[in-house]
Scaffold this motif. Sequence first.
Motif, mmCIF file in Angstrom:
data_model
loop_
_atom_site.group_PDB
_atom_site.id
_atom_site.type_symbol
_atom_site.label_atom_id
_atom_site.label_comp_id
_atom_site.label_asym_id
_atom_site.label_seq_id
_atom_site.Cartn_x
_atom_site.Cartn_y
_atom_site.Cartn_z
ATOM 1 N N GLU A 30 5.312 -12.803 2.108
ATOM 2 C CA GLU A 30 5.148 -11.520 1.430
ATOM 3 C C GLU A 30 3.746 -10.982 1.685
ATOM 4 O OE1 GLU A 30 8.115 -11.210 -2.303
ATOM 5 O OE2 GLU A 30 6.362 -12.484 -2.654
ATOM 6 N N ILE A 31 3.524 -10.575 2.928
ATOM 7 C CA ILE A 31 2.282 -9.900 3.292
ATOM 8 C C ILE A 31 2.604 -8.412 3.375
ATOM 9 C CG2 ILE A 31 0.509 -9.636 5.069
ATOM 10 C CD1 ILE A 31 0.994 -12.521 5.865
ATOM 11 N N VAL A 32 1.736 -7.570 2.821
ATOM 12 C CA VAL A 32 2.044 -6.140 2.760
ATOM 13 C C VAL A 32 0.917 -5.321 3.375
ATOM 14 C CG1 VAL A 32 3.462 -6.391 0.696
ATOM 15 C CG2 VAL A 32 1.010 -5.928 0.454
ATOM 16 N N PRO A 33 1.258 -4.159 3.956
ATOM 17 C CA PRO A 33 0.217 -3.258 4.429
ATOM 18 C C PRO A 33 -0.460 -2.581 3.239
ATOM 19 C CG PRO A 33 2.363 -2.248 4.735
ATOM 20 C CD PRO A 33 2.610 -3.643 4.230
ATOM 21 N N ILE A 34 -1.765 -2.416 3.311
ATOM 22 C CA ILE A 34 -2.482 -1.695 2.247
ATOM 23 C C ILE A 34 -3.165 -0.446 2.789
ATOM 24 C CG2 ILE A 34 -2.801 -3.746 0.811
ATOM 25 C CD1 ILE A 34 -5.711 -3.854 1.791
ATOM 26 N N GLY A 35 -3.077 -0.226 4.089
ATOM 27 C CA GLY A 35 -3.653 0.971 4.683
ATOM 28 C C GLY A 35 -3.481 0.955 6.187
ATOM 29 N N THR A 36 -3.377 2.135 6.783
ATOM 30 C CA THR A 36 -3.246 2.234 8.230
ATOM 31 C C THR A 36 -4.621 2.316 8.896
ATOM 32 O OG1 THR A 36 -3.083 4.663 8.173
ATOM 33 C CG2 THR A 36 -1.034 3.398 8.002
ATOM 34 N N ASN A 42 -1.144 0.322 13.495
ATOM 35 C CA ASN A 42 -1.778 -0.904 12.998
ATOM 36 C C ASN A 42 -2.175 -0.741 11.532
ATOM 37 O OD1 ASN A 42 -1.515 -1.675 15.646
ATOM 38 N ND2 ASN A 42 -3.546 -2.551 15.791
ATOM 39 N N VAL A 43 -2.247 -1.875 10.847
ATOM 40 C CA VAL A 43 -2.495 -1.843 9.401
ATOM 41 C C VAL A 43 -3.517 -2.894 8.975
ATOM 42 C CG1 VAL A 43 -0.196 -0.965 8.859
ATOM 43 C CG2 VAL A 43 -0.581 -3.446 8.921
ATOM 44 N N ILE A 44 -4.131 -2.628 7.832
ATOM 45 C CA ILE A 44 -4.860 -3.657 7.094
ATOM 46 C C ILE A 44 -3.833 -4.267 6.147
ATOM 47 C CG2 ILE A 44 -6.715 -4.135 5.446
ATOM 48 C CD1 ILE A 44 -8.141 -1.644 6.543
#
Length: 282
Positions: free
Chosen positions: A99-105, A224-226
């Motif tokens: 459960e890793i999620v993007p927090i910003g592009t 790509n994401v953080i």
Amino acid sequence: MRKWIFPIFLVFGVLLVACSTDTSVETEQTKVRVGIRSSELRTWEYVKEQASKEGIEIEIVNFSSAYDPNQALIEGDIDINAFQHVAYLDSFNENTNSEIVPIGTTIIAPLGLYSSKYEAVSDIPDGAQIAVPNDAPNWGRALLLLQEAGLLTVVADFDGLGGKDKIKDNPKNIEIVPVDSANTPRVMEDTAGSIINNGVSLEAGLTLKDALIYENQTSKPYINVIAARKQDKENETFQKIVKIYQSDNTATFIEETYKGNYLPTSITLEELSTYKETYSNN
């Protein structure tokens, strides 16, 4: 009288300690370990410098291709990472039950078809071998690029993931050769062409100007994401780092540093979540 002296000094001492502790908390920087790959090192050194002005201390952890920064994130060796596009992240979560999620592009790093033998896509002969990254998301990404180049057509229900069974039509009988993404530049001499991830190509001394063809910069699945662990999605310090990355100053730095090979991209997470619609439009 003496009975009151010790309690008074005790209370006074506690107050001094409390005041001292409060001061240290206010001045102490918040430290965040960011896992990256070397291709974006200069960007994160810039972000690190900007973050320090806001009291955030960033420790950059630079991973080689031998170790996945997602695994390091799961194990708590880093706090956030920034090395992958959203389609790759979703595939990782599905394959590992994570459960890793993007927090910003952050950016789009267009993937390109490179060749040391041919100067145009039209020069590639029938039956030629073309190398592609062997992980499912980037393999699928490569197939879409080859479709755009007119070399093949993917199946109607294409899901963005690679595989030889995902090819519907292959009029030139192109042979797809899956290899580790880090090795895609090395096999250029042995193939008609190689599809290489942007970061890998830069490390090999190649730029988009050298590519026969490269992705459209609006390819949403490959933004790509953080990323962070799900429980840290709303972490205020992490959100500040996202804001710094998405600032106009950082965008200018990226454009000037990477000469147009990396394209700063800032969209909402809600819009990013619709990326699979891109596949149905092909």
